[in-house]
Design a protein around this motif. Structure first.
Motif, PDB file in Angstrom:
ATOM      1  N   GLU A 183     -25.074 -12.930 -40.628  1.00 37.63           N
ATOM      2  CA  GLU A 183     -26.201 -12.518 -39.770  1.00 37.63           C
ATOM      3  C   GLU A 183     -26.037 -13.030 -38.332  1.00 37.63           C
ATOM      4  N   ARG A 184     -25.548 -14.272 -38.227  1.00 35.79           N
ATOM      5  CA  ARG A 184     -25.476 -14.890 -36.906  1.00 35.79           C
ATOM      6  C   ARG A 184     -24.261 -14.437 -36.105  1.00 35.79           C
ATOM      7  N   ASP A 185     -23.087 -14.419 -36.832  1.00 40.55           N
ATOM      8  CA  ASP A 185     -21.842 -14.167 -36.103  1.00 40.55           C
ATOM      9  C   ASP A 185     -21.182 -12.840 -36.458  1.00 40.55           C
ATOM     10  N   GLY A 186     -21.829 -12.119 -37.362  1.00 41.47           N
ATOM     11  CA  GLY A 186     -21.247 -10.832 -37.744  1.00 41.47           C
ATOM     12  C   GLY A 186     -20.037 -10.921 -38.654  1.00 41.47           C
ATOM     13  N   ASP A 187     -19.860 -12.073 -39.345  1.00 42.41           N
ATOM     14  CA  ASP A 187     -18.762 -12.182 -40.320  1.00 42.41           C
ATOM     15  C   ASP A 187     -18.962 -11.149 -41.435  1.00 42.41           C
ATOM     16  N   PRO A 188     -17.862 -10.613 -41.960  1.00 44.30           N
ATOM     17  CA  PRO A 188     -18.031  -9.743 -43.129  1.00 44.30           C
ATOM     18  C   PRO A 188     -18.535 -10.558 -44.324  1.00 44.30           C
ATOM     19  N   LEU A 189     -19.342  -9.959 -45.173  1.00 49.06           N
ATOM     20  CA  LEU A 189     -19.903 -10.687 -46.319  1.00 49.06           C
ATOM     21  C   LEU A 189     -19.472 -10.047 -47.633  1.00 49.06           C
ATOM     22  N   ASP A 190     -18.769 -10.833 -48.438  1.00 48.77           N
ATOM     23  CA  ASP A 190     -18.429 -10.426 -49.797  1.00 48.77           C
ATOM     24  C   ASP A 190     -19.076 -11.470 -50.711  1.00 48.77           C
ATOM     25  N   PRO A 191     -20.202 -11.124 -51.312  1.00 47.77           N
ATOM     26  CA  PRO A 191     -20.959 -12.134 -52.076  1.00 47.77           C
ATOM     27  C   PRO A 191     -20.121 -12.812 -53.159  1.00 47.77           C
ATOM     28  N   PHE A 192     -19.252 -12.051 -53.826  1.00 47.21           N
ATOM     29  CA  PHE A 192     -18.441 -12.640 -54.891  1.00 47.21           C
ATOM     30  C   PHE A 192     -17.518 -13.715 -54.320  1.00 47.21           C
ATOM     31  N   MET A 193     -16.767 -13.362 -53.282  1.00 48.50           N
ATOM     32  CA  MET A 193     -15.819 -14.316 -52.705  1.00 48.50           C
ATOM     33  C   MET A 193     -16.553 -15.496 -52.070  1.00 48.50           C
ATOM     34  N   ALA A 194     -17.639 -15.204 -51.373  1.00 52.79           N
ATOM     35  CA  ALA A 194     -18.374 -16.260 -50.680  1.00 52.79           C
ATOM     36  C   ALA A 194     -18.933 -17.284 -51.660  1.00 52.79           C
ATOM     37  N   ALA A 195     -19.508 -16.782 -52.749  1.00 51.56           N
ATOM     38  CA  ALA A 195     -20.160 -17.682 -53.700  1.00 51.56           C
ATOM     39  C   ALA A 195     -19.155 -18.609 -54.381  1.00 51.56           C
ATOM     40  N   HIS A 196     -17.887 -18.228 -54.383  1.00 45.21           N
ATOM     41  CA  HIS A 196     -16.880 -19.017 -55.088  1.00 45.21           C
ATOM     42  C   HIS A 196     -16.001 -19.845 -54.166  1.00 45.21           C
ATOM     43  N   MET A 197     -16.501 -20.143 -52.968  1.00 44.93           N
ATOM     44  CA  MET A 197     -15.672 -20.921 -52.029  1.00 44.93           C
ATOM     45  C   MET A 197     -15.533 -22.390 -52.445  1.00 44.93           C
ATOM     46  N   GLY A 198     -16.492 -22.892 -53.205  1.00 41.24           N
ATOM     47  CA  GLY A 198     -16.407 -24.291 -53.644  1.00 41.24           C
ATOM     48  C   GLY A 198     -17.028 -25.241 -52.620  1.00 41.24           C
ATOM     49  N   TRP A 199     -17.453 -26.419 -53.105  1.00 42.56           N
ATOM     50  CA  TRP A 199     -18.152 -27.387 -52.241  1.00 42.56           C
ATOM     51  C   TRP A 199     -17.326 -27.816 -51.032  1.00 42.56           C
ATOM     52  N   ARG A 200     -16.031 -28.067 -51.279  1.00 43.04           N
ATOM     53  CA  ARG A 200     -15.221 -28.633 -50.192  1.00 43.04           C
ATOM     54  C   ARG A 200     -15.106 -27.656 -49.025  1.00 43.04           C
ATOM     55  N   GLU A 201     -14.860 -26.414 -49.372  1.00 38.87           N
ATOM     56  CA  GLU A 201     -14.755 -25.376 -48.358  1.00 38.87           C
ATOM     57  C   GLU A 201     -16.117 -25.203 -47.675  1.00 38.87           C
ATOM     58  N   PHE A 202     -17.162 -25.255 -48.476  1.00 38.71           N
ATOM     59  CA  PHE A 202     -18.524 -25.146 -47.943  1.00 38.71           C
ATOM     60  C   PHE A 202     -18.761 -26.208 -46.874  1.00 38.71           C
ATOM     61  N   GLU A 203     -18.395 -27.432 -47.196  1.00 33.87           N
ATOM     62  CA  GLU A 203     -18.615 -28.529 -46.251  1.00 33.87           C
ATOM     63  C   GLU A 203     -17.780 -28.355 -44.982  1.00 33.87           C
ATOM     64  N   ARG A 204     -16.548 -27.898 -45.172  1.00 34.56           N
ATOM     65  CA  ARG A 204     -15.665 -27.714 -44.021  1.00 34.56           C
ATOM     66  C   ARG A 204     -16.246 -26.663 -43.064  1.00 34.56           C
ATOM     67  N   ILE A 205     -16.619 -25.526 -43.627  1.00 37.17           N
ATOM     68  CA  ILE A 205     -17.122 -24.434 -42.782  1.00 37.17           C
ATOM     69  C   ILE A 205     -18.449 -24.817 -42.125  1.00 37.17           C
ATOM     70  N   GLU A 206     -19.283 -25.486 -42.911  1.00 38.78           N
ATOM     71  CA  GLU A 206     -20.604 -25.870 -42.405  1.00 38.78           C
ATOM     72  C   GLU A 206     -20.471 -26.678 -41.115  1.00 38.78           C
ATOM     73  N   VAL A 207     -19.504 -27.610 -41.134  1.00 40.27           N
ATOM     74  CA  VAL A 207     -19.300 -28.463 -39.968  1.00 40.27           C
ATOM     75  C   VAL A 207     -18.573 -27.694 -38.852  1.00 40.27           C
ATOM     76  N   GLU A 208     -17.483 -27.020 -39.233  1.00 34.83           N
ATOM     77  CA  GLU A 208     -16.666 -26.323 -38.238  1.00 34.83           C
ATOM     78  C   GLU A 208     -17.432 -25.260 -37.472  1.00 34.83           C
ATOM     79  N   ARG A 209     -18.282 -24.547 -38.213  1.00 32.51           N
ATOM     80  CA  ARG A 209     -18.986 -23.442 -37.565  1.00 32.51           C
ATOM     81  C   ARG A 209     -20.363 -23.870 -37.068  1.00 32.51           C
ATOM     82  N   ASN A 210     -20.647 -25.171 -37.263  1.00 35.71           N
ATOM     83  CA  ASN A 210     -21.881 -25.732 -36.713  1.00 35.71           C
ATOM     84  C   ASN A 210     -23.129 -24.968 -37.194  1.00 35.71           C
ATOM     85  N   VAL A 211     -23.286 -24.956 -38.506  1.00 32.13           N
ATOM     86  CA  VAL A 211     -24.399 -24.208 -39.087  1.00 32.13           C
ATOM     87  C   VAL A 211     -25.609 -25.125 -39.277  1.00 32.13           C
ATOM     88  N   ASP A 212     -26.742 -24.643 -38.886  1.00 34.28           N
ATOM     89  CA  ASP A 212     -27.974 -25.417 -38.924  1.00 34.28           C
ATOM     90  C   ASP A 212     -28.558 -25.458 -40.337  1.00 34.28           C
TER      91      ASP A 212
END
Ligand SMILES: *Cc1c(COP(=O)(O)O)cnc(C)c1O
Length: 583
Positions: A183-212
């Motif tokens: 929604e914010r940056d216009g990234d493509p969304l694939d719910p299946f792939m996104a949901a399976h990124m895992g905690w570590r990847e989640f934490e990395r992206i959260e910080v890198e992309r500065n998500v509130d």
């Protein structure tokens, strides 16, 4: 293999015994527990006055009260005389039997102190005992006991819920992150792939992309509004989001249905994997289910495997399932793997010892692979010989243990004072943890002692099955029997399934009405056991005219079947009874 392996070990001597053979020893230990309890009170705050004066305690009015209490207590004891006698080797009904003495003593001693292990504040020792006992169970299933996390639960059902709770949070949070980025940056969304990124990847992206965090919360189906979030996902992907699916094997326990129901998944999200002709998860079918979910854009909440099915004690190919999920992981698809080892976790005590060969190599490999899963359920109150209610939920590490978290806090193993934050249950008794702890300290959870009790049960099942087949020609054992449970139908050559089902159920009803042996029954439905039912009928040319298979079920976990005199007396007696019950 250990050098201690050959030492004789009196497995059954660790129990009270059907004639209370260990009675005087146990009486002494119970006495020691009471002495400790009385002394403990007296020794603390020794200067404080007595609170209950002799005049009050011994007043005629109160002595009458005491008499009533005594009478009612004896009434209770009288009533308990009619309780189901589960200590005797004649009880081969359900997954319960005689309690081990370490478990009973640990439970009783701790019961008197009444620790609520939800918080270190009210259970300083109980909470410590819990972490130690969890580490023992974690080591038993092959997790690194230094990093595994977990807690005791009211039973296997609750432990299974704990797994779903965590898997759901992880899936939800990853998906919410992807939604924010879409929604914010216009990234493509694939719910299946996104949901399976895992905690570590989640934490990395959260910080890198500065998500509130506030944005994440608003995009979470669990912390925000699920209907609104589903609508937003649909808007980004261009198709309706139908939510995750839970993939369970057809041999699963009923608690999984409850979990789906409780977590608001709906029956439509509850996907059963068909079983092969041996009653185990069909691996190809499992792969197809995952692909199907992916094609529909529906994430997989978790894949469940069962080590020790409730019906027949069978063990799924956990290793092969783990292989499949690890292959997906290499493609950045992290699917939660939970092993429901409520019953079968304790078979791991056989591994590494001489007696492990009572299990087929495939089942040994499956048990060894439990440690490759994210989380596992173990029920000490089943094959752990521990009193009710005592289940355990264990994760491989603190990443998997984490429930909801947008900030990635570190759960300090030493600091369990806030355990209630990461347990579904609130107040929890420390008695089960202590029972497990004392069992681990004495019998251990390895092949030298505990494993011998478990091996004896499997041996007893084998010997008994042979005798059954020899004595009663109509006995048709369900194959394979992986562990200590034998299921069988009573069928004539070439007759219809409805005829043999009727006979099997009639014999079960006669056992029910007879006090000498307790057995159980199970009915396998074609929805999951189609191939197994066909396979079973083949053995006696049975004609399939019904979609369920009724079986008598005998569970050999009573430790006294190792005693030759017990076996020699009870086996023919059972056969005689069974023969007489068949019309
Ligand atoms: C018994 C069992 C459960 C449920 O455990 P409870 O302790 O009865 O809640 C779950 N899964 C399996 C495989 C079981 O055998």
């Amino acid at each position: 293999m250990s050098e201690h392996d050959d030492k004789p070990f009196a497995a059954d001597a660790y129990f009270l015994g059907p004639k209370s053979e260990n009675g005087s020893w146990v009486r002494g230990e119970f006495q020691a527990i009471l002495d400790h309890w009385f002394d403990w009170r007296r020794s603390l705050f020794a200067e404080d006055p007595e609170a209950i004066s002799p005049a009050r305690r011994l007043s005629p009015e109160f002595l009458r009260e005491r008499e009533v209490l005594g009478q009612e207590l004896r009434n209770l004891l009288d009533m308990l005389r009619s309780e189901v006698p589960k200590f005797t080797p004649r009880y081969i009904g359900h997954m319960v039997s005689e309690l081990s003495l370490p478990a009973l003593l640990g439970h009783f001693a701790t019961l008197l102190h009444n620790p609520n292990i939800t918080s270190r504040e009210v259970a300083k020792i109980g909470a410590k005992m819990e972490s130690e006992a969890i580490a023992m169970l974690a080591g038993m299933v092959g997790f690194d006991s230094g990093v595994a996390q977990g807690h005791f639960t009211g039973g296997g059902t609750m432990a299974n819920f704990e797994a779903v709770w965590r898997a759901r949070y992880r899936l939800d949070h990853a998906l919410s992150l992807a939604l924010v980025l879409a929604e914010r940056d216009g990234d493509p969304l694939d719910p299946f792939m996104a949901a399976h990124m895992g905690w570590r990847e989640f934490e990395r992206i959260e910080v890198e992309r500065n998500v509130d965090e506030a944005d994440l919360r608003a995009a979470s189906m669990v912390l925000g509004n699920p209907f609104d979030v589903a609508r937003r996902i649909g808007k980004c992907t261009g198709r309706d989001y139908l939510g995750p699916v839970l993939i369970t094997p057809g041999n699963k326990h009923f608690s999984w249905q409850k979990a789906a129901n409780l977590f608001g998944l709906g029956e439509d999200s509850f996907w059963n994997t068909p079983l092969d002709q041996e009653g185990r998860v069909d691996l190809t079918a499992l792969e197809e289910r995952i692909n199907e979910a992916r094609a529909l854009g529906r994430p997989v909440l978790a894949v469940i495997s069962v080590a020790g099915t409730t019906e027949a004690g069978e063990i799924d190919p956990v290793d092969k399932i783990a292989d499949k999920l690890e292959a997906l992981k290499a493609k950045n698809i992290h699917i939660w793997h939970h092993v429901d080892a409520a019953y079968g976790g304790f078979f791991c005590t056989l591994l590494g010892g001489k007696t492990e060969d009572v299990l087929e190599p495939a089942q040994q490999n499956a048990l060894r692979a439990i440690s490759r899963a994210q989380s596992v359920t173990i029920d000490p109150h089943k094959l752990g010989y521990v009193p009710y209610s005592c289940g355990a939920f264990i994760t491989r590490d603190e990443h998997a243990y984490r429930a909801s978290s947008f900030q990635a806090p570190y759960i300090d193993r030493a600091d369990v004072s806030d355990k209630w934050r990461c347990t579904l249950e609130g107040s929890r008794s420390g008695a089960g943890a202590a029972a497990t702890w004392l069992t681990g300290k004495t019998l251990g959870f390895g092949p030298q002692k505990f494993g011998k009790i478990i091996a004896a049960g499997i041996d007893a099942r084998k010997v008994f099955t042979k005798a059954l087949i020899k004595a009663i020609p109509l006995v048709r054992p369900l194959r394979p029997a992986d562990t200590n449970i034998v299921c069988f139908s009573l069928a004539k050559e070439g007759e219809t399934l409805s005829q043999s089902n009727a006979r099997t159920l009639a014999v079960y009803a006669r056992f029910q009405a007879h006090p000498d042996f307790s057995v159980s029954k199970t009915v396998l439905g074609a929805a999951s056991y189609d191939a197994l039912i066909d396979q079973h009928l083949k053995g006696h040319d049975g004609v399939r005219d019904e979609d369920s298979l009724a079986l008598l079920r005998l569970v050999f976990m009573n430790p006294f079947w190792t005693n030759p005199e017990t076996r020699d007396q009870l086996t023919p007696e059972f056969m005689g009874l069974l023969a007489g019950f068949i019309e």
